[in-house]
Write a protein that holds these residues in place. Structure first.
Motif: not given
Ligand SMILES: O=C(O)C(=O)C[C@]1(C(=O)O)C=C[C@@H](O)C=C1
Length: 114
Positions: A37-39, A44-46, A48-50, A56-59, A61-66, A90-95, A97-99
């Protein structure tokens, strides 16, 4: 011998180990469903971003998630370092996919609205 522990059956596997493994199997199944479900959501996020030309990456957002997941891990008795490593895995794999999605949009191999 503690409570719930019985004699070792003929299989050589103690009954309480079999029971614990049944719980592990259910938890693993739930994890697979949750990850799927997360992927599905991050795909979908990928898109929207494209479509919006966002990276693809949002550092930030990642810092707040960590920060949030480390706190949740501490509160629930999970090693926060492990939680952070798992998120990063997980996030490395998501990025990645986004790419791929971004490249598909760039080459026009995907319709613009999805
Ligand atoms: O929230 C986003 O912007 C996403 O692309 C999702 C996600 C994640 O998997 O949580 C992945 C990559 C981003 O660097 C940050 C978060």
């Amino acid at each position: 011998m503690g409570p719930g522990e019985g004699p070792i059956p003929e299989s050589g596997i103690p009954a309480d180990l079999i029971e614990a493994r049944a719980t592990i199997d259910n938890i693993d199944a739930a994890l697979i469903h949750i990850l799927a479900e997360r992927f599905r959501c991050t795909q979908r996020v990928g898109h929207i971003k494209a479509r919006h030309g966002l990276p693809p990456a949002d550092p930030g957002r990642e810092a707040r998630q960590v920060e949030r997941l480390r706190r949740l891990a501490e509160e629930s008795g999970l090693d926060p370092d492990f939680a952070e490593k798992f998120l990063s895995f997980m996030v490395t794999e998501v990025i990645r996919h986004h790419e791929v999605i971004q490249e598909e949009y760039r080459q026009g191999t995907l319709p613009p609205a999805r």
